[in-house]
Design a protein around this motif. Structure first.
Motif, PDB file in Angstrom:
ATOM      1  N   PHE A 224      42.735  -9.754  12.059  1.00  0.00           N
ATOM      2  CA  PHE A 224      43.876  -9.277  11.275  1.00  0.00           C
ATOM      3  C   PHE A 224      45.135 -10.078  11.602  1.00  0.00           C
ATOM      4  CE2 PHE A 224      47.434  -6.333  10.462  1.00  0.00           C
ATOM      5  CZ  PHE A 224      47.211  -6.114   9.108  1.00  0.00           C
ATOM      6  N   ILE A 225      45.332 -10.393  12.885  1.00  0.00           N
ATOM      7  CA  ILE A 225      46.487 -11.203  13.275  1.00  0.00           C
ATOM      8  C   ILE A 225      46.407 -12.581  12.621  1.00  0.00           C
ATOM      9  CG2 ILE A 225      47.616 -12.376  15.220  1.00  0.00           C
ATOM     10  CD1 ILE A 225      46.813  -9.987  16.964  1.00  0.00           C
ATOM     11  N   MET A 228      47.263 -12.287   8.971  1.00  0.00           N
ATOM     12  CA  MET A 228      48.701 -12.149   8.745  1.00  0.00           C
ATOM     13  C   MET A 228      49.413 -13.492   8.870  1.00  0.00           C
ATOM     14  SD  MET A 228      49.269  -9.111   7.815  1.00  0.00           S
ATOM     15  CE  MET A 228      51.058  -9.126   7.851  1.00  0.00           C
ATOM     16  N   LEU A 285      55.436 -13.433  11.242  1.00  0.00           N
ATOM     17  CA  LEU A 285      54.480 -12.357  11.002  1.00  0.00           C
ATOM     18  C   LEU A 285      53.391 -12.325  12.074  1.00  0.00           C
ATOM     19  CD1 LEU A 285      54.069 -12.531   7.129  1.00  0.00           C
ATOM     20  CD2 LEU A 285      55.065 -10.671   8.449  1.00  0.00           C
ATOM     21  N   THR A 289      52.940  -9.070  14.349  1.00  0.00           N
ATOM     22  CA  THR A 289      51.644  -8.392  14.334  1.00  0.00           C
ATOM     23  C   THR A 289      51.030  -8.359  15.720  1.00  0.00           C
ATOM     24  OG1 THR A 289      51.294  -9.239  12.084  1.00  0.00           O
ATOM     25  CG2 THR A 289      49.391  -8.290  13.201  1.00  0.00           C
ATOM     26  N   ASN A 290      51.153  -9.472  16.445  1.00  0.00           N
ATOM     27  CA  ASN A 290      50.607  -9.518  17.804  1.00  0.00           C
ATOM     28  C   ASN A 290      51.361  -8.569  18.728  1.00  0.00           C
ATOM     29  OD1 ASN A 290      48.848 -11.045  19.868  1.00  0.00           O
ATOM     30  ND2 ASN A 290      50.884 -11.185  20.752  1.00  0.00           N
ATOM     31  N   ALA A 293      50.069  -5.175  18.047  1.00  0.00           N
ATOM     32  CA  ALA A 293      48.706  -5.035  18.567  1.00  0.00           C
ATOM     33  C   ALA A 293      48.691  -4.890  20.086  1.00  0.00           C
ATOM     34  CB  ALA A 293      47.868  -6.251  18.157  1.00  0.00           C
TER      35      ALA A 293
END
Length: 301
Positions: A224-225, A228, A285, A289-290, A293
């Motif tokens: 997912f990362i 993104m 992004l 995102t990371n 997470a």
């Protein structure tokens, strides 16, 4: 310690040699081209070249973001990319879980072959298939539609149906191949966990929810990362093969804009500016995102 380090280095020389082509690839095709980003701050022309073209500072960015078409293009890029990610992202996971539950080897191999195959088709072939199915004049679907309702429907010329075709074709083409990563992650889950869950009375659905999904959660977060990081990249081939003037309000994206304005219109500085903006947004992004997470213990770094 130095002796140990030297011995380790010598022992791993074959591995370093094998890794050399990968390093060279990234240096030549990923890092060296970054030098061309300075065109975004220049009025580039072929005569002066990248180094000697006159500096214009942020003028190219001002021109870009003062043009209504640019805002529309960025909006389209974000819309199509987000739809592809959030609608299409679960499909490889679900496909991998279903394949993992299949016990018949010949059936599993057959399904894997069928769902992996579209990945190796070019978008020219896929575009031809889509036209064959959805064309208003001769499409197979419109033949059935006309038989049922007495009239044809322009699937490729209405924004809603075009968006559905765009997202659906991307899922059909890439979901099977993307599932390989999740199948590998599923193979690393300890089988004794399923046995223990079964002894405790857990149904197959509960085993998937409490064993399978937690077992691949780190892989899901990683993918997912990375997804993104590509949120500003909508595949040029797919868009170029499917877009038409009727749906240009939603199908004109950064990649097609760069092609038409940069390569066809020779406005290299403007397209370099929007390309740099695209890369900057993607980088932000990825970090955001990371960071999110990491709060759940699954960050990439």
């Amino acid at each position: 310690m130095n002796h140990i380090g030297s011995a380790t280095w010598k022992r791993n020389i074959p591995l370093y040699l094998m890794f050399t082509p990968i390093i060279l690839f990234f240096i030549l095709f990923k890092y060296v081209p970054m030098f061309g980003s300075i065109m975004a701050f220049k009025h580039y022309n072929f005569g002066d070249g990248i180094l000697h073209s006159p500096w214009v500072g942020l003028e190219n960015f001002k021109v870009l973001f003062s043009t209504p078409a640019t805002i529309q293009i960025i909006r389209n890029t974000l819309l199509l990319s987000m739809m592809s990610i959030f609608i299409g992202f679960p499909f490889p996971i679900l496909l991998a879980i279903m394949l993992n539950e299949v016990r018949s080897k010949w059936f599993k191999s057959l399904v894997q072959t069928l769902v992996f195959l579209p990945h190796f088709f070019s978008w020219i072939i896929v575009g031809g298939i889509i036209v064959t199915i959805f064309s208003q004049q001769s499409g197979m679907l419109n033949s059935v539609w006309q038989y049922l309702f007495g009239h044809s429907y322009a699937f490729l010329y209405h924004e809603g149906s075009w968006l559905s075709i765009f997202v659906g074709s991307g899922i059909w083409k890439e979901a099977g191949f993307s599932a390989i990563v999740y199948l590998a992650a599923l193979g690393s889950i300890d089988g004794s966990l399923y046995e223990a869950a079964g002894l405790d009375g857990a149904s197959k659905w509960k085993q998937i929810w409490h064993v399978t999904l937690p077992g691949i959660s780190s892989t899901v977060v990683l993918m997912f990362i990375l997804a993104m990081g590509r949120v500003m990249e909508v595949g040029f081939d797919q868009i170029f093969m499917l877009q038409n003037a009727t749906v240009s309000n939603i199908s004109e994206v950064i990649s097609t804009y760069v092609y038409k304005i940069g390569l066809m219109g020779s406005q290299f500085s403007l397209t370099a500016a929007i390309g740099l903006f695209e890369s900057l947004v993607s980088l932000i992004l990825v970090f955001v995102t990371n960071r999110i997470a990491r709060k759940f213990g699954n960050g990439l770094w």
